[in-house]
Structure formats: structure tokens, C-alpha cells
Design a protein around this motif. Structure first.
Motif, PDB file in Angstrom:
ATOM      1  N   PRO A 198       8.548  -0.946  -4.301  1.00  0.00           N
ATOM      2  CA  PRO A 198       7.106  -1.219  -4.442  1.00  0.00           C
ATOM      3  C   PRO A 198       6.295  -0.345  -3.502  1.00  0.00           C
ATOM      4  CG  PRO A 198       8.355  -3.261  -4.363  1.00  0.00           C
ATOM      5  CD  PRO A 198       9.328  -2.174  -4.019  1.00  0.00           C
ATOM      6  N   ILE A 199       5.259   0.273  -4.011  1.00  0.00           N
ATOM      7  CA  ILE A 199       4.492   1.233  -3.228  1.00  0.00           C
ATOM      8  C   ILE A 199       3.885   0.605  -1.983  1.00  0.00           C
ATOM      9  CG2 ILE A 199       2.351   0.868  -4.510  1.00  0.00           C
ATOM     10  CD1 ILE A 199       3.707   4.226  -3.119  1.00  0.00           C
ATOM     11  N   GLU A 200       3.533  -0.668  -2.061  1.00  0.00           N
ATOM     12  CA  GLU A 200       2.917  -1.314  -0.902  1.00  0.00           C
ATOM     13  C   GLU A 200       3.888  -1.463   0.264  1.00  0.00           C
ATOM     14  OE1 GLU A 200       4.109  -4.584  -3.858  1.00  0.00           O
ATOM     15  OE2 GLU A 200       3.090  -2.620  -3.907  1.00  0.00           O
ATOM     16  N   VAL A 201       5.176  -1.357  -0.006  1.00  0.00           N
ATOM     17  CA  VAL A 201       6.175  -1.463   1.059  1.00  0.00           C
ATOM     18  C   VAL A 201       6.213  -0.199   1.910  1.00  0.00           C
ATOM     19  CG1 VAL A 201       8.666  -1.656   1.505  1.00  0.00           C
ATOM     20  CG2 VAL A 201       7.593  -3.108  -0.221  1.00  0.00           C
ATOM     21  N   LEU A 202       5.857   0.926   1.297  1.00  0.00           N
ATOM     22  CA  LEU A 202       6.034   2.211   1.967  1.00  0.00           C
ATOM     23  C   LEU A 202       4.850   2.558   2.860  1.00  0.00           C
ATOM     24  CD1 LEU A 202       7.679   4.276  -0.889  1.00  0.00           C
ATOM     25  CD2 LEU A 202       8.729   2.805   0.836  1.00  0.00           C
TER      26      LEU A 202
END
Length: 223
Positions: free
Chosen positions: A210-214
Motif C-alpha cells: 500500500p502506497i501509504e505505508v511507504l
């Protein structure tokens, strides 16, 4: 090929306006045992990579003066050394410089992804040393074609020894270079020079994260 033999081969290379962290000692920042510490760091890292069955390389361009020049480890600054020990069991990394551990922006982005993948890759560079401007060791420059020729054989040996099946090329220089080795090559934009969003999107798609994790700050708070 063994980790010791590989590190010894790296340590024998001497080039003008290039800092070899496995042979050269920085008179400003290094501890008295800095060279042996960086050699030990890389040997332990390669041993750990073999033990956990690494089959992918994340390849950057070259060592930076705030990161790999100090640690002897590609895409890794001093701030992440303790975390690296946890991601690569059996290794033990030592800071080779005096003063507080430095952080590097590119390393922070790399490690935000590295925390989220199941099997960590080997972090490496096209040119495994720190090229700098003449007379100014604390600058970064791109290696020359002549300099790159000095490490071609070692890079090929590393890829064959580890049985690498895929190279994730961080930046165009790495992508252009890695295509010569006959393995799968995936291009990801380098996070520097405005590339952070594209870097995160590329890694998110490649590893289904998930992009929000990065986000380095978010992950560091959770770690």
C-alpha cells in the motif's frame, strides 16, 4: 567466491578521485579502525545474504558521501545500521566514523520499502565506491566509463555467485548497466531530484505494498 575473497578484491582497487571504503581512511570522519570495520560490515552482509537466500539486487548508482562512503554498504546510511542487523540475521554492523550517526535521504526512502518486503534484497551499486570531485572528497559525482570498467568483472561475479534472478534498478544509470547481465531488470525511478513520488509508486506496484505505508517517517514511528 567467498565474502572474504570478494571484499579483498574490492579493497585492492585504487582510482584517482575515488574513495574506496574498504581501503581508504577518511582523515576527517573515520575512526582508527574504520577500514577494517567497513570490510567486516560488507563481509557480514554478504554472508547474511547467502544464508537467507537473496535472489534480487536493488542496484543504485554509486556510494554517496553521507551514506555508503561511511558505512561501506550500498543505499544504507549509519542511521539504519542497527535496523540492518535485524533485516539480515547473522550480521553485525559497526559505525566506522566518529560523532553521531548520519542519515541520508535516499537511504531513508530505500529502507521504507525494505521494511515492507518479505525477503530482503541485496543492496548494491553499479559502482561500489564513492567518486568525488577533484580536491573535494565530500561531494558526489558520476563515475566515468573508465572507472566502471574496473568493476565490471566483480559485479558479474557477484550476480552469478548469488544466483541473482532479478535486478531492481534504482535510476536510469543502473537500468542501463544491469541489462548486460542476462537477468530480469525492473526500472524504478531514483527518489532524488523530485523522484520520491514515482519511486514510491513504482515500489508499491512491484511489491504490492500500500502506497501509504511507504513513508519513512511513518514507518520509523512504527518500528
Amino acid at each position: 567466491m567467498t565474502p572474504t575473497a570478494f571484499v579483498n578484491a574490492l579493497s585492492k582497487l585504487k582510482l584517482d578521485n575515488v574513495f574506496n571504503p574498504y581501503a581508504d581512511k577518511c582523515p576527517v570522519h573515520d575512526r582508527s579502525d574504520a577500514v577494517s570495520a567497513r570490510r567486516c560490515n560488507l563481509r557480514g552482509y554478504l554472508n547474511a545474504a547467502v544464508e537467507i537466500g537473496v535472489d534480487t539486487i536493488w542496484m543504485g548508482r554509486d556510494l554517496g558521501y553521507r551514506g555508503g562512503r561511511r558505512t561501506g554498504l550500498a543505499l544504507t546510511d549509519e542511521y539504519h545500521l542497527s535496523e540492518m542487523t535485524q533485516r539480515y540475521p547473522g550480521s553485525n554492523f559497526k559505525q566506522a566514523t566518529v560523532g553521531p550517526a548520519l542519515a541520508e535521504r535516499t537511504a531513508s526512502e530505500i529502507w521504507s520499502v525494505l521494511r515492507a518486503v518479505d525477503l530482503p534484497p541485496l543492496l548494491w551499486n553499479v559502482f561500489p565506491f564513492h567518486p568525488h570531485e577533484p580536491g573535494n572528497p565530500f561531494t558526489n559525482r558520476k563515475f566515468t566509463a573508465r572507472e566502471l570498467q574496473q568493476v565490471d568483472v566483480l559485479n558479474e561475479m557477484l550476480i552469478k555467485w548469488l544466483k541473482v534472478r532479478r535486478v531492481v534498478a534504482i535510476g536510469q544509470d543502473a537500468f542501463n548497466y544491469a541489462s548486460r547481465f542476462g537477468v530480469e531488470v525492473v526500472a524504478i525511478r531514483h527518489p532524488s531530484y523530485g523522484g520520491i513520488k514515482d519511486f514510491r509508486n513504482g515500489m508499491s506496484a512491484l511489491y504490492d505494498i500500500p502506497i501509504e505505508v511507504l513513508n519513512p517517517k511513518r514507518q520509523a514511528s512504527l518500528f
